[in-house]
Scaffold this active site. Structure first.
Site, PDB file in Angstrom:
ATOM      1  N   LYS A  43       0.834  -1.215   0.000  1.00  0.00           N
ATOM      2  CA  LYS A  43       0.000   0.000   0.000  1.00  0.00           C
ATOM      3  C   LYS A  43       0.862   1.257   0.000  1.00  0.00           C
ATOM      4  CE  LYS A  43      -2.227  -0.741   3.869  1.00  0.00           C
ATOM      5  NZ  LYS A  43      -1.576  -1.986   4.339  1.00  0.00           N
ATOM      6  N   ARG A 118      -9.471   1.070   8.726  1.00  0.00           N
ATOM      7  CA  ARG A 118      -9.042  -0.268   9.135  1.00  0.00           C
ATOM      8  C   ARG A 118     -10.077  -0.963  10.001  1.00  0.00           C
ATOM      9  NH1 ARG A 118      -2.881   0.940   8.898  1.00  0.00           N
ATOM     10  NH2 ARG A 118      -1.923  -1.035   9.390  1.00  0.00           N
ATOM     11  N   ARG A 156      12.055  -5.817   5.386  1.00  0.00           N
ATOM     12  CA  ARG A 156      11.833  -4.399   5.111  1.00  0.00           C
ATOM     13  C   ARG A 156      12.784  -3.504   5.904  1.00  0.00           C
ATOM     14  NH1 ARG A 156       5.772  -2.093   4.954  1.00  0.00           N
ATOM     15  NH2 ARG A 156       5.792  -2.297   7.211  1.00  0.00           N
ATOM     16  N   ARG A 189      11.640  -1.131  11.302  1.00  0.00           N
ATOM     17  CA  ARG A 189      10.575  -0.609  12.161  1.00  0.00           C
ATOM     18  C   ARG A 189      10.350  -1.545  13.337  1.00  0.00           C
ATOM     19  NH1 ARG A 189       5.605   0.957   8.310  1.00  0.00           N
ATOM     20  NH2 ARG A 189       4.585  -0.310   9.878  1.00  0.00           N
ATOM     21  N   ARG A 200       0.011  -8.000  13.855  1.00  0.00           N
ATOM     22  CA  ARG A 200      -0.555  -7.071  12.868  1.00  0.00           C
ATOM     23  C   ARG A 200      -1.409  -7.809  11.835  1.00  0.00           C
ATOM     24  NH1 ARG A 200       4.584  -4.466  10.543  1.00  0.00           N
ATOM     25  NH2 ARG A 200       3.199  -3.229   9.262  1.00  0.00           N
TER      26      ARG A 200
HETATM   27  P1  AMP Z   1       1.016   1.000   9.078  1.00  0.00           P
HETATM   28  O1  AMP Z   1       2.253   1.806   8.856  1.00  0.00           O
HETATM   29  O2  AMP Z   1      -0.133   1.447   8.224  1.00  0.00           O
HETATM   30  O3  AMP Z   1       1.255  -0.486   8.969  1.00  0.00           O
HETATM   31  O4  AMP Z   1       0.564   1.294  10.587  1.00  0.00           O
HETATM   32  C1  AMP Z   1       1.412   1.029  11.670  1.00  0.00           C
HETATM   33  C2  AMP Z   1       0.611   0.944  12.961  1.00  0.00           C
HETATM   34  O5  AMP Z   1      -0.070   2.189  13.178  1.00  0.00           O
HETATM   35  C3  AMP Z   1      -0.491  -0.104  12.970  1.00  0.00           C
HETATM   36  O6  AMP Z   1      -0.012  -1.390  13.328  1.00  0.00           O
HETATM   37  C4  AMP Z   1      -1.427   0.468  14.014  1.00  0.00           C
HETATM   38  O7  AMP Z   1      -0.911   0.283  15.341  1.00  0.00           O
HETATM   39  C5  AMP Z   1      -1.360   1.962  13.729  1.00  0.00           C
HETATM   40  N1  AMP Z   1      -2.357   2.381  12.718  1.00  0.00           N
HETATM   41  C6  AMP Z   1      -2.105   2.890  11.481  1.00  0.00           C
HETATM   42  N2  AMP Z   1      -3.249   3.176  10.847  1.00  0.00           N
HETATM   43  C7  AMP Z   1      -4.256   2.837  11.690  1.00  0.00           C
HETATM   44  C8  AMP Z   1      -5.655   2.873  11.612  1.00  0.00           C
HETATM   45  N3  AMP Z   1      -6.290   3.319  10.517  1.00  0.00           N
HETATM   46  N4  AMP Z   1      -6.374   2.452  12.676  1.00  0.00           N
HETATM   47  C9  AMP Z   1      -5.774   2.013  13.810  1.00  0.00           C
HETATM   48  N5  AMP Z   1      -4.444   1.927  13.949  1.00  0.00           N
HETATM   49  C10 AMP Z   1      -3.679   2.337  12.894  1.00  0.00           C
END
Ligand code: AMP
Length: 246
Positions: A43, A118, A156, A189, A200
């Site tokens: 994404k 999400r 990554r 990360r 996740r």
């Molecule tokens: P990402 O970089 O999109 O994988 O997001 C990293 C982390 O941020 C996720 O594992 C969640 O803890 C939090 N996060 C990001 N976007 C959301 C969302 N829309 N709703 C809830 N938590 C989020």
């Protein structure tokens, strides 16, 4: 080949784009593009490519939250532990961030949502924001095999300065461990550690994947793209074609 699941409305593209950039010159409505898929589905990479090509902002809730954590402010303090554990943060926190971000002028002509919504509660809030604007989302679901996802996430690496993503096997930097653009030392990360990755993916299965039904029920255009094996440029080509045809 991109597989079309459901198409309800006519096309929608940012009004600000000129006809040479505009993938669908027939329409002038803002484009609300949702990049949907599990962690590691690409994404972030696709959103960046699309934002550049379409001239509209990439809105990544993950990036916004990480920035709050980096600053150590009230939002950052609230969400840090959950993010480290790979658990979704509270809906009201991300909903507020997204509402504020979408109110900024650069989002008026369209935007790409990366990692939002999400949960069903988030999707409902988003509908509430888009409906009065007369905008319907185009959802691109990136479908990737489980094993490919695991390989991507564990390999990554990210530049802490410019955010460029690398992968130790599929997209290594020229000098191991160093960003090609910034010369900064690449980082893993916190939430790309194996036990957190599992959490996740679990959150995705339980809370996020069911949104596919929500998108269908609410009449959003939803497309599915097999993004397991193609390189990012090829996946990008598929998405561009979809937007042009939709
Ligand atoms: P990402 O970089 O999109 O994988 O997001 C990293 C982390 O941020 C996720 O594992 C969640 O803890 C939090 N996060 C990001 N976007 C959301 C969302 N829309 N709703 C809830 N938590 C989020």
């Amino acid at each position: 080949m991109a597989r079309k699941i459901q198409v309800i409305n006519g096309g929608a593209v940012p009004a600000a784009m000129n006809s040479s950039q505009n993938p669908n010159p027939k329409s002038q409505a803002p484009l609300a593009l949702i990049l949907f898929g599990s962690p590691g589905s690409g994404k972030g990479t696709q959103s960046k490519l699309l934002a550049k090509a379409l001239g509209i902002p990439q809105i990544s809730t993950g990036d916004m939250l990480r920035e709050h954590v980096r600053r150590g402010n009230a939002v950052g303090t609230k969400v840090e532990a959950k993010m480290k554990a790979g658990i979704l943060v509270k809906d009201y926190v991300v909903n507020q961030l997204v509402e504020e971000r979408l109110a900024q002028p650069d989002a008026a002509n369209g935007f790409i949502l990366d990692g939002y919504p999400r949960t069903r509660a988030q999707a409902e809030v988003l509908c509430g924001i888009l409906s009065p604007r007369g905008v319907q989302a185009v959802v691109i679901h990136l479908v990737v095999d489980y094993n490919v996802i695991i390989a991507r996430l564990t390999g990554r690496r990210q530049c802490p300065v410019c955010g460029t993503l690398y992968n130790v096997t599929s997209k290594p930097p020229k000098v191991p461990g160093v960003c090609d653009l910034e010369g900064a030392k690449l980082i893993v990360r916190d939430d790309d550690r194996e036990e957190v990755i599992r959490e996740r993916l679990d959150e995705y299965e339980k809370q996020t994947r069911p949104l596919i039904d929500f998108f269908r029920e609410t009449g959003n255009r939803l497309y599915e793209i097999d993004a397991s094996h193609d390189n990012p440029q090829a996946v990008f080509g598929k998405i561009e074609e979809l937007i042009r045809k939709s």
